[in-house]
Design a protein around this motif. Structure first.
Motif: not given
Length: 234
Positions: A172, A176, A196, A199-200, A179
């Protein structure tokens, strides 16, 4: 040498509405929160200074400053009719007796693991402790964010069997990261960019938990290393 009773009288004198210190006597539980946080971190720094230099003087001083916050908060609570410092001391002593049946009772604990298990069992039997509907959300929101999320992961594993998967978290994290590389993320609004980054960070903490590494301590050490890079550039 001053004793604890004299220290208590000093704090009462500082809070005296007529003769006390103009700053101390207007403080509240809320206004002292930054002081409490700062003094706690300064105690931690005092421990590290002592470890690196064998100088315990700063460590001793910082513990005194933290004790000041505890006594000051208790004094304000006493003035408000909430509780007294004696109540604070009584409650923590009572808790130590309850949660150490392997010391003050007939429970046997031969090592740190069994002692911790005894503590957790005693804690779980306390009134209300087993009635928490969501132990994950019960982790205090005032904890540092990295530390809090890692603590929440530990609670999730303990109570719900949700273990941190290192490989899944790494995958994951890689997605990311890709992204972030793409140009379209530059057009994200502030909320999208924040999500973002969040999430990182979550994936990094999950990897830390899987590796049994304290993410908060790891980042603190990275800050120290980063600072040292500039020592010779003055």
């Amino acid at each position: 040498m001053y004793d604890f009773d004299e220290f208590r009288s000093v704090i009462k004198a500082l809070r005296n509405p007529e003769t006390g210190c103009p700053w101390d006597r207007v403080q509240t539980h809320e206004t002292l929160i930054p002081c409490l946080i700062e003094e706690t971190y300064e105690v931690i720094e005092g421990i590290r200074i002592w470890q690196n230099s064998a100088d315990a003087e700063n460590f001793c001083e910082e513990l005194g400053d933290l004790l000041l916050q505890v006594v000051m908060q208790s004094q304000i609570a006493s003035e408000e009719g909430l509780f007294t410092l004696d109540d604070v001391i009584n409650n923590v002593c009572d808790k130590m007796y309850r949660r150490h049946p392997h010391v003050f009772g007939d429970v046997v604990a031969t090592d740190a693991v069994s002692a911790l298990a005894s503590w957790e069992k005693a804690k779980g039997s306390e009134k209300g402790k087993d009635q928490i509907k969501n132990p994950v959300e019960a982790v205090p929101v005032s904890f540092p964010a990295l530390y809090r999320y890692q603590k929440m992961l530990k609670k999730a594993a303990k109570h719900y069997g949700r273990e941190c998967g290192r490989e899944a978290a790494a995958e994951r994290l890689q997605k990311l990261t890709e992204e972030v590389k793409h140009a379209e993320c530059e057009s994200y609004d502030a909320a999208q960019k924040q999500k973002l980054v969040a999430d990182l960070l979550k994936q990094v903490v999950e990897i830390s938990a899987a590796l049994d590494v304290n993410a908060e301590d790891a980042l603190k050490e990275a800050c120290v290393s980063f600072g040292r890079e500039f020592q010779d550039l003055k």
